[in-house]
Design a protein around this motif. Structure first.
Motif, PDB file in Angstrom:
ATOM      1  N   VAL B 205     -20.961  -2.052  -7.609  1.00  0.00           N
ATOM      2  CA  VAL B 205     -22.401  -2.157  -7.865  1.00  0.00           C
ATOM      3  C   VAL B 205     -23.255  -2.080  -6.612  1.00  0.00           C
ATOM      4  CG1 VAL B 205     -22.814  -3.171 -10.103  1.00  0.00           C
ATOM      5  CG2 VAL B 205     -21.914  -4.599  -8.289  1.00  0.00           C
ATOM      6  N   GLN B 208     -23.185   1.415  -5.415  1.00  0.00           N
ATOM      7  CA  GLN B 208     -23.908   2.229  -6.388  1.00  0.00           C
ATOM      8  C   GLN B 208     -25.409   2.137  -6.143  1.00  0.00           C
ATOM      9  OE1 GLN B 208     -23.077   2.462 -10.759  1.00  0.00           O
ATOM     10  NE2 GLN B 208     -24.740   0.992 -10.873  1.00  0.00           N
ATOM     11  N   ALA B 209     -25.889   0.913  -5.913  1.00  0.00           N
ATOM     12  CA  ALA B 209     -27.308   0.717  -5.668  1.00  0.00           C
ATOM     13  C   ALA B 209     -27.740   1.491  -4.424  1.00  0.00           C
ATOM     14  CB  ALA B 209     -27.603  -0.772  -5.506  1.00  0.00           C
ATOM     15  N   HIS B 231     -23.054   8.066 -18.035  1.00  0.00           N
ATOM     16  CA  HIS B 231     -22.991   7.418 -19.336  1.00  0.00           C
ATOM     17  C   HIS B 231     -23.649   6.052 -19.246  1.00  0.00           C
ATOM     18  CE1 HIS B 231     -19.534   5.667 -17.258  1.00  0.00           C
ATOM     19  NE2 HIS B 231     -19.781   4.626 -18.009  1.00  0.00           N
ATOM     20  N   LEU B 233     -26.603   3.649 -19.004  1.00  0.00           N
ATOM     21  CA  LEU B 233     -28.032   3.654 -19.297  1.00  0.00           C
ATOM     22  C   LEU B 233     -28.838   2.929 -18.229  1.00  0.00           C
ATOM     23  CD1 LEU B 233     -27.634   3.037 -23.078  1.00  0.00           C
ATOM     24  CD2 LEU B 233     -28.779   5.009 -22.084  1.00  0.00           C
ATOM     25  N   GLY B 234     -28.224   1.938 -17.583  1.00  0.00           N
ATOM     26  CA  GLY B 234     -28.909   1.218 -16.510  1.00  0.00           C
ATOM     27  C   GLY B 234     -29.202   2.159 -15.358  1.00  0.00           C
ATOM     28  N   ALA B 237     -31.921   4.685 -16.209  1.00  0.00           N
ATOM     29  CA  ALA B 237     -33.255   4.105 -16.240  1.00  0.00           C
ATOM     30  C   ALA B 237     -33.816   3.974 -14.834  1.00  0.00           C
ATOM     31  CB  ALA B 237     -33.215   2.729 -16.912  1.00  0.00           C
ATOM     32  N   GLN B 238     -32.923   3.740 -13.877  1.00  0.00           N
ATOM     33  CA  GLN B 238     -33.380   3.506 -12.515  1.00  0.00           C
ATOM     34  C   GLN B 238     -33.714   4.794 -11.772  1.00  0.00           C
ATOM     35  OE1 GLN B 238     -34.067   0.587 -11.161  1.00  0.00           O
ATOM     36  NE2 GLN B 238     -33.464  -0.475 -13.028  1.00  0.00           N
ATOM     37  N   PHE B 261     -36.841   4.782 -23.303  1.00  0.00           N
ATOM     38  CA  PHE B 261     -36.421   3.375 -23.284  1.00  0.00           C
ATOM     39  C   PHE B 261     -37.323   2.473 -24.120  1.00  0.00           C
ATOM     40  CE2 PHE B 261     -33.621   4.689 -19.944  1.00  0.00           C
ATOM     41  CZ  PHE B 261     -32.541   3.829 -20.079  1.00  0.00           C
ATOM     42  N   ILE B 276     -26.163  -2.092 -25.554  1.00  0.00           N
ATOM     43  CA  ILE B 276     -25.807  -2.520 -24.195  1.00  0.00           C
ATOM     44  C   ILE B 276     -26.388  -3.893 -23.901  1.00  0.00           C
ATOM     45  CG2 ILE B 276     -25.451  -0.261 -23.151  1.00  0.00           C
ATOM     46  CD1 ILE B 276     -28.393  -0.514 -22.141  1.00  0.00           C
ATOM     47  N   PRO B 277     -25.611  -4.743 -23.253  1.00  0.00           N
ATOM     48  CA  PRO B 277     -26.118  -6.068 -22.909  1.00  0.00           C
ATOM     49  C   PRO B 277     -27.186  -5.964 -21.830  1.00  0.00           C
ATOM     50  CG  PRO B 277     -23.807  -5.803 -22.223  1.00  0.00           C
ATOM     51  CD  PRO B 277     -24.245  -4.498 -22.760  1.00  0.00           C
ATOM     52  N   LYS B 278     -28.223  -6.771 -21.988  1.00  0.00           N
ATOM     53  CA  LYS B 278     -29.261  -6.802 -20.950  1.00  0.00           C
ATOM     54  C   LYS B 278     -29.298  -8.196 -20.344  1.00  0.00           C
ATOM     55  CE  LYS B 278     -32.017  -3.456 -23.388  1.00  0.00           C
ATOM     56  NZ  LYS B 278     -31.105  -3.506 -24.563  1.00  0.00           N
ATOM     57  N   VAL B 279     -29.429  -8.240 -19.039  1.00  0.00           N
ATOM     58  CA  VAL B 279     -29.436  -9.526 -18.357  1.00  0.00           C
ATOM     59  C   VAL B 279     -30.656 -10.320 -18.815  1.00  0.00           C
ATOM     60  CG1 VAL B 279     -29.573 -10.666 -16.117  1.00  0.00           C
ATOM     61  CG2 VAL B 279     -28.225  -8.585 -16.376  1.00  0.00           C
TER      62      VAL B 279
ATOM     63  N   GLU C 228     -22.683 -11.327 -17.775  1.00  0.00           N
ATOM     64  CA  GLU C 228     -23.750 -12.274 -18.092  1.00  0.00           C
ATOM     65  C   GLU C 228     -23.822 -12.486 -19.587  1.00  0.00           C
ATOM     66  OE1 GLU C 228     -28.116 -13.518 -18.583  1.00  0.00           O
ATOM     67  OE2 GLU C 228     -27.103 -11.805 -19.461  1.00  0.00           O
ATOM     68  N   HIS C 229     -23.583 -11.424 -20.333  1.00  0.00           N
ATOM     69  CA  HIS C 229     -23.694 -11.507 -21.778  1.00  0.00           C
ATOM     70  C   HIS C 229     -22.601 -12.384 -22.394  1.00  0.00           C
ATOM     71  CE1 HIS C 229     -24.520 -10.132 -25.861  1.00  0.00           C
ATOM     72  NE2 HIS C 229     -23.220 -10.060 -26.023  1.00  0.00           N
ATOM     73  N   PRO C 268     -28.281  -2.370 -12.094  1.00  0.00           N
ATOM     74  CA  PRO C 268     -29.272  -1.399 -12.577  1.00  0.00           C
ATOM     75  C   PRO C 268     -29.714  -1.793 -13.976  1.00  0.00           C
ATOM     76  CG  PRO C 268     -27.067  -0.439 -12.609  1.00  0.00           C
ATOM     77  CD  PRO C 268     -26.900  -1.863 -12.197  1.00  0.00           C
ATOM     78  N   GLU C 269     -30.919  -2.305 -14.107  1.00  0.00           N
ATOM     79  CA  GLU C 269     -31.427  -2.739 -15.404  1.00  0.00           C
ATOM     80  C   GLU C 269     -31.733  -1.520 -16.270  1.00  0.00           C
ATOM     81  OE1 GLU C 269     -32.163  -5.265 -17.429  1.00  0.00           O
ATOM     82  OE2 GLU C 269     -30.988  -6.561 -16.127  1.00  0.00           O
ATOM     83  N   ALA C 270     -31.381  -1.616 -17.534  1.00  0.00           N
ATOM     84  CA  ALA C 270     -31.671  -0.508 -18.437  1.00  0.00           C
ATOM     85  C   ALA C 270     -33.131  -0.582 -18.863  1.00  0.00           C
ATOM     86  CB  ALA C 270     -30.740  -0.560 -19.638  1.00  0.00           C
ATOM     87  N   MET C 276     -34.954  -1.504  -9.615  1.00  0.00           N
ATOM     88  CA  MET C 276     -33.967  -2.263  -8.853  1.00  0.00           C
ATOM     89  C   MET C 276     -34.440  -2.359  -7.411  1.00  0.00           C
ATOM     90  SD  MET C 276     -30.161  -0.808  -8.699  1.00  0.00           S
ATOM     91  CE  MET C 276     -30.623   0.825  -8.201  1.00  0.00           C
TER      92      MET C 276
END
Lengths: 386, 339, 345
Positions: B205, B208-209, B231, B233-234, B237-238, B261, B276-279, C228-229, C268-270, C276
């Motif tokens: 991660v 990746q960032a 694949h 989505l996060g 979106a960025q 989105f 997809i899980p979102k924080v 987190e989920h 990376p937030e969807a 970010m």
């Protein structure tokens, strides 16, 4: 499977609905061997190779019945005689029953040596299930019935050698010897390889290390001098059978390292597969892991390796016998036959003595293409996808 | 050579592309009627799961498809601006994949980076050698100049001490550095379009960032267009300005990132975003999409998503294929709910 | 570390070293500490998330707990229902084999984790067979039961794995892990290889099973949104050492370790409206064979001071349930994820 709308630009045309067809269902519940067979089936040359080998093996197994003479019967009327072609017609007309021309003896105008020559005026008809030399079949029952032969005269499809023995019969008998040396040699090598490679691959660690170094020592030993040294140490007074078994033993003892390395590396890879770990975590014992997970997984590869190592065994036997260190007459093997053919006179006057070489080449090629096809089919689980 | 007059301002215009693969089981349609248009300097994200045809579409732009692939129909129009002269438009599908023309497009006009950086570097040459080779091939410079460009590019992607690093071999680089070196290699020839095929999937991660930030910076500075395939989505979106959602070889929805989105229309897009899980929403249950992605061998008839769609109508969705319909400015979807 | 009667698994100072072999004679020349001195507990029915980057030792920890690989030192204590405690690390081979039914594993790769030569029925039945159930009808009944629980089609039990897609295969893997009714399951990147649309179904299944069967999970993953989920608590690993462990909302809202902060900032937030802002980390992850002195993270840490270079920070409970290994834990103003509320859960 969807039927494709090849050219349609209009996407609103209804297309045929697909479901789980019979074929897919069958594919879903197909075992490893079925998948391998389905894949192998598409390999035409390998399939042909397999059929050729089956024919050669059957010919060897039933040599007594399929040949008109035993491998040692001498026909003193037809020394170094050329092959007699099977005919259905000649200048005297057509015959439904196949025949060969008779033979008359003329004298060579220069050397005055007697020379057998085909006589187009006489016909020797070929008959089936004729009585001829008697033999014991598999050491069990005696018989004198041969698949084909002639009532009068004689029949030498591949000609005769310099003391009048039928080359066709000898090729079939030799095939049996050479193939069984191959089979036994491969089996001995395989058993050794399975034990040695299996121990190295399953336990790993320092055991593996020591075994690997030993294997390398055997591998780097130059093969031909080794064969020659060992073969030369056979006592002259040994019988044909003793030499035969000693030969297979040598071939096996020299042949195991390659197989052993393959088994080892297969095991090392498989041992770390997640499904093997899963079985271990479920509490499975080593014996179950080996028999249920490891052996079935690499059996297909091992069969491929065995098939591929076959021609080497046969060629080694041929090479040894050819240089006179392997089997010796009266034993008949492809190598022995070729050794007998190795003189200028044979090349000049009797090229048919090289028919065994052609058969040997066909057999080795058949093994090679079969091995290739099996190798492609052996792992049906690698999916080529995007 | 098939040259066409420049019609639009698009840099790349894929029109109604269809690609099939010849397999033992028959012909398999991998891409079916895909149209994507990329303007200069734009970042377009292409999202899709396995079998969505996103990678195949990208490979077809560079004509690096596997041997058993057939381009059934469609055109891939690429605008080439050569040496400052007027732009000309070529249809890439009409060019021989092994021709000089194609080779000059690959790595010159259009560059590509992959998920596995090891795939683009040969282990037996230094990073610098490989970069210089590419630069000399595509740009009119001599060797020392090429080396300067290479060092400059390495510095640009954040590799410290590029003068020393340039003479190292790929194995001396860590995973993240190799990925950045690959980007440097791809950008060293000043491409007008960069195709990035899952470039961050194999990365951790934090790396990746960094790579995403780097790509955004480079795009801003160098003004090239990026086709970003993923694949995730996060990630999409960025980075993306506009998104193309693909499913089983077709485009189901296309639109600006915010629209996709915040206002998704196609049931597949809607469900994907709920899956997809979102924080920060840890206690909400994920909405799973029923069933599995069908095998390309068993492409559903009608709308390709109908087998998993909760809003399908019998007799329509399973029989007819929906058309791509405009539902907002720049926002299109192919679903009968909006036709 | 305190244990309560909810504690199922207790890990004390777990260390795993891999020998580093070199040269012609394969001699051991030093070692790599893949995991050093890791201590944590897992409660009954809870999910502990374990995050860290590649090479941080996540998988090694998971496999060491199950003794799929042998830990070099440290203890793994398993508290049975009946109140007795088993020291997993000291079990002999035979005892271990019978004990294994209590702890199982779900693998990352749904392809290599199923034996392609066995039918689904045989795969799920294997743990039962191995552990002495020999009655066919009994086995069949149990396999059906588990398959139904994992939402597998009973009709498909006679098929081989090649008939299934990734998501279905993963369900088969879960069914196999459940066959022996374990109390604890290690999920090693269990949803990583799955398509997004299928992933949610498997996550939901894992959560449902947890509630139904009171399972405890060690959920190893590098996707922080998924962790987190699904997790009740999260542990963060860096170069084989734990750097932080806390209840999920706490860790995400108010991290104590600079590395955790960096990780959280890189999610990376969807959502295109939440751009970010990754914390820049200097340099690369160090080579585990040659780790830095003091705090392993200090060469990349923007808050590092002199003490960080020399002294290894202690693994301490700074707030109830909030562990960290940082000299300045709780003193730094570290940023968490904005939309996570600490009081949640």
């Amino acid at each position: 499977m969807t039927i494709l709308n090849e050219t349609s630009q209009d996407t609103s045309i209804p297309t045929v609905r697909s479901g789980e067809s019979e074929a897919t269902l069958r594919y879903y519940s197909a075992s490893q061997w079925q998948l391998i067979w389905w894949r192998f089936r598409h390999h035409r040359t390998a399939l042909a190779g397999g059929i050729v080998l089956i024919v050669i093996a059957l010919a060897g197994a039933f040599a007594e019945f399929l040949t008109p003479y035993t491998g040692t019967t001498r026909n003193t009327e037809y020394l170094l005689g050329p092959p007699q072609p099977i005919r259905f017609w000649d200048t005297n007309g057509f015959s439904l029953r196949p025949f060969v021309h008779g033979v008359k003896t003329e004298r060579d105008p220069v050397t005055l040596r007697p020379l057998p020559v085909a006589d187009p005026e006489t016909r020797w008809y070929i008959r089936f299930f004729t009585h001829g030399d008697s033999y014991t079949f598999f050491g069990l029952f005696r018989s004198d019935i041969h698949l084909f032969g002639t009532d009068e005269g004689f029949l030498h499809l591949f000609g005769t050698d310099d003391i009048g023995r039928d080359v066709f019969s000898r090729v079939l008998y030799a095939g049996r010897t050479s193939l069984s040396i191959g089979v036994l040699g491969v089996l001995i090598a395989f058993v050794l390889a399975l034990i040695i490679g299996g121990i190295a691959g399953y336990f790993g660690g320092w055991i593996d290390y020591i075994i690997q170094r030993l294997t390398e020592i055997v591998r780097v030993a130059p093969v031909i001098p080794l064969y020659m040294g060992l073969a030369a140490s056979f006592p002259r007074e040994w019988s044909t059978e003793q030499v035969f078994f000693a030969m297979t033993l040598i071939l096996g003892l020299v042949g195991w390292p390659t197989l052993s390395r393959r088994i080892r590396s297969q095991l090392l890879t498989l041992r770390n597969e997640d499904y093997v770990t899963a079985a271990r975590l479920a509490g499975a014992k080593a014996s179950r892991i080996i028999s249920v997970h490891l052996l079935p997984a690499f059996s297909s590869y091992i069969i491929v390796d065995l098939v591929i190592s076959f021609p080497y065994m046969i060629l080694s036997e041929t090479a040894l016998s050819f240089v006179g260190l392997g089997l010796r007459p009266p034993a008949i093997s492809w190598g022995v036959l070729l050794q007998e053919a190795q003189n200028i006179r044979a090349i000049q006057q009797a090229p048919w003595l090289f028919i065994p070489a052609a058969v040997l080449v066909i057999a080795v090629l058949a093994f090679t293409v079969l091995g290739d096809g099996l190798r492609d089919a052996a792992d049906p689980y690698t999916v080529t996808g995007s | 050579m098939n040259t066409l007059p420049a019609q639009s301002d698009a840099l790349l215009d894929i029109r109604d592309l269809a690609i099939s693969f010849k397999t033992d089981e028959g012909k398999v349609r991998a891409v079916d009627g895909v149209s994507i248009s990329v303007k200069p300097g734009q970042i377009i994200g292409v999202v899709g799961e396995s079998g969505s045809g996103k990678s195949v579409t990208m490979q077809s732009i560079l004509r690096i498809l596997p041997g058993n692939a057939i381009v059934e129909r469609g055109e891939i129009l690429l605008r080439q601006s050569r040496n400052g002269s007027d732009a000309e438009v070529v249809d890439v599908t009409q060019i021989n994949p092994n021709s000089k023309r194609m080779r000059s497009i690959r790595g010159g006009e259009v560059a590509m980076i992959f998920q596995e950086p090891t795939a683009s570097f040969s282990p037996v040459y230094t990073i610098g050698n490989q970069m210089m080779e590419a630069i000399l091939l595509h740009r009119d410079v001599n060797k020392p100049e090429a080396r300067t460009i290479a060092i400059d590019m390495l510095a640009r992607v954040g590799i410290s001490n590029p003068e020393r690093r340039i003479d190292q071999y790929p194995f001396e680089f860590s995973g993240g550095m190799r990925q950045r070196a690959m980007i440097a290699l791809a950008l060293s020839c000043n491409p007008s379009l960069l195709i990035a095929d899952e470039p961050t999937t194999a990365l951790d991660v934090t790396i990746q960032a960094q790579v995403l930030e780097l790509m955004k910076d480079l795009q801003r500075d160098l003004g090239m267009a990026i086709l970003f395939i993923t694949h995730n989505l996060g990630v999409i979106a960025q980075i993306a300005e506009e998104i193309v959602v693909m499913y089983l070889g077709t485009i189901v929805e296309k639109g600006p990132t915010r629209e996709i989105f915040h206002n998704p229309k196609h049931p597949y897009t809607v469900n994907l975003l709920k899956a997809i899980p979102k924080v920060g929403q840890s206690r909400t249950r994920l909405a799973a999409i029923e069933g599995n992605v069908p095998s390309p061998l068993e492409r559903p008839t009608g709308c390709i998503f109908h087998t998993r769609c909760s809003q399908r109508t019998h007799g329509t969705c399973d029989v007819y294929a929906p058309k791509l319909t405009q539902i907002g400015p720049d926002h299109t979807t192919s679903c009968f709910l909006y036709e | 570390m305190t244990t309560t009667n909810h504690t199922l698994l207790e890990v004390r100072n777990l260390t795993k070293e891999f020998p580093l072999r070199k040269g012609f004679f394969n001699r051991t020349q030093g070692s790599i500490k893949a995991v050093s001195d890791v201590s944590f507990t897992i409660n009954r029915g809870e999910t502990l998330g374990l995050v860290g980057e590649s090479g941080s030792g996540k998988t090694t920890i998971g496999r060491s707990l199950l003794r799929a690989i042998e830990p070099s030192s440290g203890k793994v204590l398993f508290h049975m229902d009946e109140g007795q405690t088993v020291d997993v690390t000291s079990l002999g081979m035979n005892e271990l084999r019978t004990f294994r039914r209590n702890m199982q594993m779900i693998f990352q790769d749904p392809y290599s984790s199923l034996n392609p030569r066995m039918t689904v029925r045989d795969i799920i039945a294997e743990p039962l067979v191995v552990n002495g159930t020999s009655n066919r009808t009994e086995i069949d009944a149990q396999v059906r039961d588990i398959a139904l629980r994992c939402k597998l089609n009973i009709e498909h039990l006679r098929r081989f794995p090649h008939a299934f897609s990734g998501g279905q295969r993963q369900r088969i893997g879960i069914a196999r892990a459940l066959a022996l009714n374990p109390a604890f399951i290690v999920c090693d990147e269990a949803v990583f290889a799955l398509d997004v649309s299928v992933q949610a179904g498997v996550i939901n299944l894992l959560q449902d099973l947890q509630v139904e069967l009171n399972l405890a999970y060690l959920f190893i993953a590098h996707d922080l949104s998924i962790v987190e989920h699904i997790s009740d608590r999260v542990a963060v690993l860096y170069l084989g050492r734990l750097v932080e462990l806390a209840a999920t909302p706490k860790l995400f809202a108010n991290p104590f370790h600079p590395y955790t902060e960096a990780l959280l900032s890189a999610i990376p937030e969807a959502d295109p409206d939440q751009p970010m802002r990754p914390v820049a980390l200097a340099g690369e992850i160090p080579n585990p064979a040659n780790p830095p002195s003091g705090c392993y993270f200090h060469p990349r840490c923007r808050y590092a001071e002199e003490i960080c270079k020399t002294t290894t920070p202690e693994w301490k409970e700074y707030q109830p349930g909030h562990f960290a290994a940082c000299h300045f834990a709780g003193e730094l103003a570290l940023k968490g994820v904005e939309n996570v509320k600490e009081g949640e859960a």
